[in-house]
Scaffold this active site. Structure first.
Site, mmCIF file in Angstrom:
data_model
loop_
_atom_site.group_PDB
_atom_site.id
_atom_site.type_symbol
_atom_site.label_atom_id
_atom_site.label_comp_id
_atom_site.label_asym_id
_atom_site.label_seq_id
_atom_site.Cartn_x
_atom_site.Cartn_y
_atom_site.Cartn_z
ATOM 1 C CG HIS A 181 -1.856 -1.135 1.289
ATOM 2 N ND1 HIS A 181 -2.955 -1.254 0.485
ATOM 3 C CD2 HIS A 181 -1.839 -2.247 2.067
ATOM 4 C CE1 HIS A 181 -3.591 -2.385 0.760
ATOM 5 N NE2 HIS A 181 -2.922 -3.005 1.707
ATOM 6 C CE LYS B 90 29.054 -17.736 12.486
ATOM 7 N NZ LYS B 90 29.415 -18.866 13.365
#
Length: 208
Positions: free
Chosen positions: A110, A199
Site C-alpha cells: 500500500h 559474522k
C-alpha cells in the site's frame, strides 16, 4: 481475463504434466511437492511469470498480485514452505536453500498516503461485491516496488522475511526468524529484526 488460481497438488511431476501452464511457466527438469501453489491475478496471455531451472524442488506458494512481475529460480535449489509475493521481480540463484515459514515480498502493498489506502479499501469492496478478485483493480502506481535477488549458495532460515529491494549475496546465511530490510554481503551470516551482521563465513568454507 478473470483472475484465477493454478493449484498443483501432485508430488514429483515431470515437465510434461504441466503443459496446461506453458503460457505462464517455463520448467526445467525440476520437481513440485504437495504444497506447491501458484496464484495468478488476471495474467497476461503471452507473459512468462515463472522460470525454473533444472533439479530444483519447490514446496512453496507463489503469488503474482498484478499482471506484472517475474520470478526466476535457478538450478539445484530448494524452496520450502515459504510464500513469494511478486509484482516486480524475484530472482533466486543456484544451490539456494529457503526453509519453511518465510515471506519474500517485493513491494509495500500500500501507499504511505492514508488517502490512497482508503481508496484501496473502497476498491477492494467494489471488486469483492462484484464477484472479482478483491485486488483485481488495485492501483499499483502508488505502491513502491523493487526487485529482490537471492544469489547462489545462499541459505535462508525458517520464518524469515525478506523485503523489497534486498540483495542476499552469494553464500550468505540468514538466521531463522530474521527480517531483512537491507542488502546482505556475500559469505556473511546475518540475523535479527532488522537483520544485522553477525559474522563472516570462514575462509575455508567460501567457494573459490
Amino acid at each position: 481475463m478473470i483472475g484465477f488460481l493454478l493449484n498443483i497438488r501432485r508430488k514429483y511431476q515431470s515437465k510434461s504434466r504441466y503443459n496446461s501452464f506453458k503460457d505462464f511457466i517455463i520448467i526445467g527438469s525440476s520437481h513440485f511437492l504437495e504444497a506447491f501453489r501458484i496464484n495468478l491475478n488476471n495474467p497476461l496471455k503471452d507473459k512468462i511469470y515463472l522460470s525454473i531451472g533444472n533439479d530444483t524442488i519447490l514446496n512453496c506458494e507463489i503469488t503474482f498480485e498484478s499482471q506484472e512481475g517475474e520470478i526466476v529460480v535457478g538450478n539445484n535449489t530448494f524452496l520450502g514452505g515459504s510464500h513469494l509475493i511478486c509484482r516486480t521481480k524475484i530472482e533466486i540463484g543456484d544451490n539456494v536453500f529457503i526453509a519453511w515459514g518465510g515471506t519474500i515480498y517485493d513491494h509495500d502493498s500500500h501507499s504511505l498516503d492514508y488517502r490512497e489506502r482508503e481508496k484501496d479499501i473502497q476498491q477492494q469492496l467494489l471488486d469483492f461485491r462484484s464477484g472479482k478478485n478483491f485486488i483485481e483493480n488495485k492501483n499499483w502506481d502508488v505502491v513502491n516496488s523493487k526487485p529482490i535477488k537471492i544469489c547462489s549458495n545462499a541459505w535462508i532460515g525458517m520464518n524469515c522475511t525478506i523485503l523489497k529491494g534486498v540483495t542476499i549475496g552469494e553464500g550468505a546465511i540468514v538466521a531463522a526468524g530474521s527480517v531483512v530490510t537491507k542488502d546482505v554481503a556475500a559469505w556473511t551470516v546475518v540475523g535479527g529484526n532488522p537483520a544485522k551482521f553477525i559474522k563472516k563465513i570462514p575462509t575455508d568454507l567460501i567457494k573459490k
